[in-house]
Design a protein around this motif. Structure first.
Motif, PDB file in Angstrom:
ATOM      1  N   ARG A 191     119.459  28.825  -1.089  1.00 45.06           N
ATOM      2  CA  ARG A 191     118.748  29.630  -0.096  1.00 45.06           C
ATOM      3  C   ARG A 191     117.522  30.258  -0.749  1.00 45.06           C
ATOM      4  N   PRO A 192     116.501  30.534   0.041  1.00 49.36           N
ATOM      5  CA  PRO A 192     115.326  31.206  -0.540  1.00 49.36           C
ATOM      6  C   PRO A 192     115.653  32.643  -0.925  1.00 49.36           C
ATOM      7  N   GLY A 201     106.469  30.166  -4.716  1.00 50.52           N
ATOM      8  CA  GLY A 201     106.213  30.377  -3.297  1.00 50.52           C
ATOM      9  C   GLY A 201     105.642  29.127  -2.652  1.00 50.52           C
ATOM     10  N   CYS A 260     113.280  35.051  -0.670  1.00 49.38           N
ATOM     11  CA  CYS A 260     112.532  35.911   0.242  1.00 49.38           C
ATOM     12  C   CYS A 260     111.702  35.042   1.176  1.00 49.38           C
ATOM     13  N   VAL A 261     111.631  35.460   2.420  1.00 53.36           N
ATOM     14  CA  VAL A 261     110.774  34.804   3.413  1.00 53.36           C
ATOM     15  C   VAL A 261     109.930  35.895   4.057  1.00 53.36           C
ATOM     16  N   ASP A 271     106.421  36.753   6.481  1.00 56.02           N
ATOM     17  CA  ASP A 271     105.287  36.380   7.328  1.00 56.02           C
ATOM     18  C   ASP A 271     104.154  37.348   7.000  1.00 56.02           C
ATOM     19  N   GLU A 286     111.263  30.557  -3.216  1.00 55.30           N
ATOM     20  CA  GLU A 286     112.509  29.856  -3.510  1.00 55.30           C
ATOM     21  C   GLU A 286     112.893  30.031  -4.973  1.00 55.30           C
ATOM     22  N   HIS A 322     101.604  22.883   6.279  1.00 48.46           N
ATOM     23  CA  HIS A 322     102.198  23.366   5.031  1.00 48.46           C
ATOM     24  C   HIS A 322     101.103  23.364   3.983  1.00 48.46           C
ATOM     25  N   ARG A 378     103.543  32.090   6.478  1.00 54.71           N
ATOM     26  CA  ARG A 378     104.936  32.314   6.069  1.00 54.71           C
ATOM     27  C   ARG A 378     105.064  31.862   4.621  1.00 54.71           C
ATOM     28  N   THR A 386     107.555  31.388   1.638  1.00 61.21           N
ATOM     29  CA  THR A 386     108.968  31.252   1.310  1.00 61.21           C
ATOM     30  C   THR A 386     109.083  31.207  -0.211  1.00 61.21           C
TER      31      THR A 386
END
Length: 151
Positions: free
Chosen positions: A138-139, A109, A141-142, A144, A132, A18, A128, A130
């Motif tokens: 819930r996020p 992000g 947008c996610v 990759d 938030e 992370h 990735r 994410t």
């Protein structure tokens, strides 16, 4: 403060890591309107606060692609690859929009290295991102993202 990689090859050992978080950014109506003008997407749910107040979200919401585009702002805040001659956004493998972003929300992000592989003359990494929503379940947008770095 971004996670720093001293050279592109260091990304190869970062799979599963992370990378931290970007700063928070407020999504105000001006940003939404400017995006609508830039893209030609003037759907009422984004640009008509009065009509949107009576709509399904109770206010205007950011365009999904506006939220997606913030990955470009957030990535350099999340990670830095030094000793490169060039870094290139190569594309995205997957994009999802699990939650709408109401006007006035703050988003940020977070990043995680999903894969990294050597390619001719450099390294390709999938991060990735994410995005938030502050206080959201819930996020927004996610993504990759695929980037290539060349020493």
């Amino acid at each position: 403060m971004p996670t720093i990689f001293e050279q592109p090859a260091d990304l190869l050992g970062a799979v599963g890591q992370h990378l931290g978080y970007s700063d928070w950014v407020e999504i105000d109506q001006q940003r939404i309107d400017l995006f609508a003008d830039a893209t030609g997407d003037h759907q009422w749910i984004h640009v008509d606060p009065e009509k949107a107040a009576a709509g399904p979200f109770g206010s205007t919401i950011a365009h999904g692609y506006l939220t997606l585009s913030l990955a470009n702002l957030f990535l350099p805040q999340i990670m830095e690859v030094r000793n490169t001659s060039m870094g290139v956004n190569y594309g995205c493998e997957k994009v999802r929009f699990p939650a709408a972003v109401p006007v006035g929300s703050r988003v940020r992000g977070g990043g995680e290295v999903i894969s990294a592989e050597e390619l001719k003359g450099g390294v390709q990494v999938v991060v990735r991102v994410t995005i938030e929503i502050e206080g959201g379940e819930r996020p927004a947008c996610v993504i990759d993202t695929i980037s290539r770095f060349f020493p």
